[in-house]
Write a protein that holds these residues in place. Sequence first.
Motif, short mmCIF file in Angstrom:
data_model
loop_
_atom_site.label_atom_id
_atom_site.label_comp_id
_atom_site.label_asym_id
_atom_site.label_seq_id
_atom_site.Cartn_x
_atom_site.Cartn_y
_atom_site.Cartn_z
N PRO A 22 0.69 -1.46 -0.05
CA PRO A 22 0.05 -0.05 0.05
C PRO A 22 0.85 1.29 -0.29
O PRO A 22 1.83 1.13 0.42
CB PRO A 22 -0.92 0.14 1.16
CG PRO A 22 -1.10 -1.49 1.34
CD PRO A 22 0.31 -2.15 1.39
N PRO A 23 0.15 2.12 -0.51
CA PRO A 23 -0.78 2.75 -1.30
C PRO A 23 -0.70 2.33 -2.76
O PRO A 23 -2.82 2.23 -3.31
CB PRO A 23 -0.62 3.38 -0.93
CG PRO A 23 0.39 4.53 -1.31
CD PRO A 23 1.22 3.19 -0.65
N SER A 24 -0.01 2.11 -3.63
CA SER A 24 -0.47 1.21 -5.02
C SER A 24 -0.72 0.62 -5.39
O SER A 24 -1.39 -0.06 -5.72
CB SER A 24 0.59 1.56 -5.70
OG SER A 24 2.38 0.91 -4.63
N CYS A 25 0.28 -0.92 -4.68
CA CYS A 25 -0.41 -2.53 -4.61
C CYS A 25 -0.60 -2.97 -6.34
O CYS A 25 -1.51 -3.29 -5.94
CB CYS A 25 -2.08 -2.37 -4.50
SG CYS A 25 -2.50 -2.18 -2.22
N LYS A 26 0.59 -2.11 -6.78
CA LYS A 26 0.50 -2.23 -8.26
C LYS A 26 2.06 -3.62 -8.31
O LYS A 26 2.64 -3.98 -7.61
CB LYS A 26 0.68 -1.42 -9.36
CG LYS A 26 -0.02 -0.05 -9.10
CD LYS A 26 0.55 0.82 -9.60
CE LYS A 26 -1.00 1.93 -9.45
NZ LYS A 26 -0.49 2.88 -10.74
N GLU A 27 2.07 -4.46 -9.67
CA GLU A 27 2.91 -4.88 -9.85
C GLU A 27 4.59 -4.32 -9.66
O GLU A 27 4.47 -3.53 -10.11
CB GLU A 27 3.23 -5.73 -11.46
CG GLU A 27 1.70 -6.94 -10.82
CD GLU A 27 1.69 -7.57 -12.61
OE1 GLU A 27 3.04 -8.15 -13.22
OE2 GLU A 27 1.29 -7.91 -12.27
N HIS A 28 5.38 -4.99 -9.06
CA HIS A 28 6.76 -3.96 -9.56
C HIS A 28 7.27 -4.10 -10.91
O HIS A 28 7.84 -5.55 -11.22
CB HIS A 28 8.11 -5.35 -8.25
CG HIS A 28 9.03 -4.68 -7.63
ND1 HIS A 28 9.47 -3.68 -8.45
CD2 HIS A 28 9.89 -5.50 -7.53
CE1 HIS A 28 10.60 -2.89 -7.70
NE2 HIS A 28 11.01 -4.61 -7.88
N ALA A 29 7.67 -2.69 -10.86
CA ALA A 29 7.97 -2.56 -12.37
C ALA A 29 9.31 -3.96 -12.39
O ALA A 29 9.27 -3.91 -13.88
CB ALA A 29 8.43 -1.63 -12.59
N ALA A 30 10.47 -4.34 -11.99
CA ALA A 30 11.81 -4.54 -12.16
C ALA A 30 11.21 -6.04 -11.81
O ALA A 30 12.49 -7.15 -12.50
CB ALA A 30 12.56 -4.34 -11.03
N PHE A 31 10.37 -6.46 -11.95
CA PHE A 31 10.26 -8.20 -11.52
C PHE A 31 8.57 -8.67 -12.46
O PHE A 31 7.47 -8.64 -11.90
CB PHE A 31 10.05 -8.19 -10.12
CG PHE A 31 9.66 -9.80 -10.18
CD1 PHE A 31 10.94 -10.89 -10.13
CD2 PHE A 31 8.63 -10.68 -10.25
CE1 PHE A 31 11.06 -12.55 -9.61
CE2 PHE A 31 8.26 -12.44 -9.82
CZ PHE A 31 9.90 -12.82 -9.56
N PRO A 32 8.64 -8.76 -13.74
CA PRO A 32 7.33 -8.80 -14.32
C PRO A 32 6.91 -9.97 -13.96
O PRO A 32 7.83 -11.20 -13.48
CB PRO A 32 8.03 -9.23 -16.15
CG PRO A 32 9.32 -9.18 -15.61
CD PRO A 32 9.77 -8.75 -14.50
N ARG A 33 5.92 -10.85 -14.01
CA ARG A 33 5.46 -11.13 -13.83
C ARG A 33 5.92 -13.07 -14.62
O ARG A 33 5.19 -13.03 -16.07
CB ARG A 33 3.63 -11.47 -13.47
CG ARG A 33 2.81 -12.67 -13.26
CD ARG A 33 1.67 -12.51 -13.10
NE ARG A 33 0.65 -13.45 -12.98
CZ ARG A 33 0.52 -14.41 -14.22
NH1 ARG A 33 0.79 -14.68 -15.56
NH2 ARG A 33 -0.47 -15.72 -14.07
N GLU A 34 5.91 -13.82 -13.77
CA GLU A 34 6.94 -15.34 -14.10
C GLU A 34 5.19 -15.95 -14.56
O GLU A 34 4.76 -16.68 -13.08
CB GLU A 34 7.57 -15.57 -13.36
CG GLU A 34 8.15 -17.20 -14.13
CD GLU A 34 9.63 -17.61 -13.34
OE1 GLU A 34 11.34 -17.04 -13.65
OE2 GLU A 34 9.15 -18.08 -12.54
N GLY A 35 5.23 -16.46 -15.84
CA GLY A 35 4.05 -17.42 -15.58
C GLY A 35 4.33 -18.99 -15.11
O GLY A 35 2.54 -19.87 -15.42
N VAL A 36 5.20 -19.42 -15.17
CA VAL A 36 5.78 -20.74 -14.40
C VAL A 36 5.08 -20.71 -13.00
O VAL A 36 5.56 -20.13 -11.91
CB VAL A 36 7.17 -21.28 -14.94
CG1 VAL A 36 7.06 -22.52 -14.18
CG2 VAL A 36 7.41 -21.12 -16.14
N PRO A 37 4.51 -22.12 -12.44
CA PRO A 37 3.86 -22.15 -11.14
C PRO A 37 5.63 -22.73 -10.16
O PRO A 37 6.53 -23.20 -10.73
CB PRO A 37 3.07 -23.41 -10.32
CG PRO A 37 2.61 -23.27 -12.17
CD PRO A 37 3.59 -22.58 -13.24
N SER A 38 5.74 -21.77 -9.65
CA SER A 38 7.27 -21.98 -8.49
C SER A 38 6.69 -22.75 -7.30
O SER A 38 5.71 -23.10 -6.35
CB SER A 38 8.05 -20.96 -7.88
OG SER A 38 6.86 -20.03 -7.34
#
Length: 578
Positions: A22-38
């Motif tokens: 909070p307050p943005s609650c957005k995805e971290h710009a330097a870490f794009p979402r990885e679609g592979v389950p970890s």
Amino acid sequence: MAPPVPLLAVRGSDGTTLLQGPPSCKEHAAFPREGVPSKCLTFSRDGSLFAWCNGQVVRVVKTSDGSLVATFDLPKTTLLQFSPLGSILATWQPYTKSSQVAQGDANLQLWELSNGGLVKAFFQKKVDMWCPSWSEDEKIAVRSVNNELHFFEDNNFNAIANKLHVQKVSDFELSPGSQPSKVAIYVPGSKGAPSFVRLYQYPMLSGSAATLANKSFFKADRVSMLWNKKASAVLVTASTEVDKTGASYYGEQTLHYLAVSGETALVQLPKNGPIYDTAWSPNSCEFCVVYGFMPAKATIFNLKCDPVFDFGTGPRNAAYYSPQGHILVLAGFGNLRGQMEVWDVKKYKQVSKPQAPDATYFSWCPDGEHVVTATCAPRLRVSNGYKMWHYTGSVLHEWNAPTGSELWEVRWQSFPDGIFPERPVKFQAPPSHLGSTEAPPTQAYRPPSLRHLPATAGSKLHEEEPPQNQRPADKNLSKAALKNLKKREARKAAKQKNKPEPDPPSADPAPVANSQPQPSCGDPETDKKIKNIKKKLKAIEELKEQQASGKVLQKNQLEKMQKEEQLLEELKGLQLGH
């Protein structure tokens, strides 16, 4: 300089994401979402590094810019942990035997992050205590090997620097903080001998003089040991698998206190039932215990194991202090409805009472202002998702897993102490488009035939106990001095009560010459009987108070209470005859 915004790691069947808090609650710009389950993820102690295994490799990146630090070809890794200073990464894979090597491959590896080299590999078949325990400065590391403790120094895992030679050590806990490091060990009882917990200070591990504190007890199949932040004391919750009395499905639990100064105590809990949770305050001077049959009690104790504040009863089974220690959340998760009570522990005033139904996970944000609640699989495979909210009850961000997807884990980024200062407690919820999670007032079910009648106190299933301060009136007195003061006041009150009142002067006194000495109207034997009866009645009053507080009385105590009417009649007769 403004404090940093903590990150929230989210792991699920759809992949891995790093969110800004909070307050943005957005995805971290330097870490794009990885679609592979970890399979697993973790942050370093200072929050500068982030590691995860995606089923192909283990990656370590910097949280500031997402730059790659190291990659390890370990696709089966299921557990990860950084050393306190972030110099070593420990990885664990399930132990398997191979046809080439009879013993199998070493499944616990320690990696040097500066060069990516292997420091040491161990065989670690059990998940319990899989990772070495380091001191804060990494001067000492401890492993449990075949029921004994091996100590290593300066991350040199090729040579055992010291051993703790106590037979059948089944559990241990290394103290937090700087040197000198201390270790608590647990040895289960056998052949009629009691179980015991002992405290040692490294490197003095042998001889009777080396023991800092020792506490032995029966009725213990397992224990959990919890150090306070200053490493001055440890709480030991001893549990049995089965309650032989049949009173509890959860077995029996007792709570013990050990201090490095040698003091030990059994923490006396006023209500019978399971011990659901214990939590140290970050100030290391108090601890909270949630205990007793539902509705459970929650009480704060000081280092003398005396109650300081009782939160009364409620549907709760967990306690969570904020990182700064100024707020306490009492919550009821699992088979309870997810009700949370947020308390200002300096003023002992309730801040809010939000509700997170079906929540299986709760964690404070390092800023001490926000929390996250989540419903994760495999604990629950429906309604998976998480909420970020302010402690006053406002939901600031909410995410629900799409149909067919699961949420497996959420975890806040760690930070060193002092990064986020304590802020004044707010009672006004900040505005949010998602509204508040404040639980609406609920009423007990009443059959239709009784709904036209006014509700009575006797219709409640459980008698609720309100919160109450347990501090003694005079805080400066010690426990012994306070006890003596109460005894003196009781003796003084009894003396004033038994003192005969002087006869009023006669309006027409007789001449002194003709006066004769009057016989005394007090009979010493009768006075003694009256005093004894009053003493018994006082004891009965104390038993009544104990019964009202939930304590189970013994048979002889109940018989004593039944004699109250008889004693009152006897006292009345003696006073009339007197």
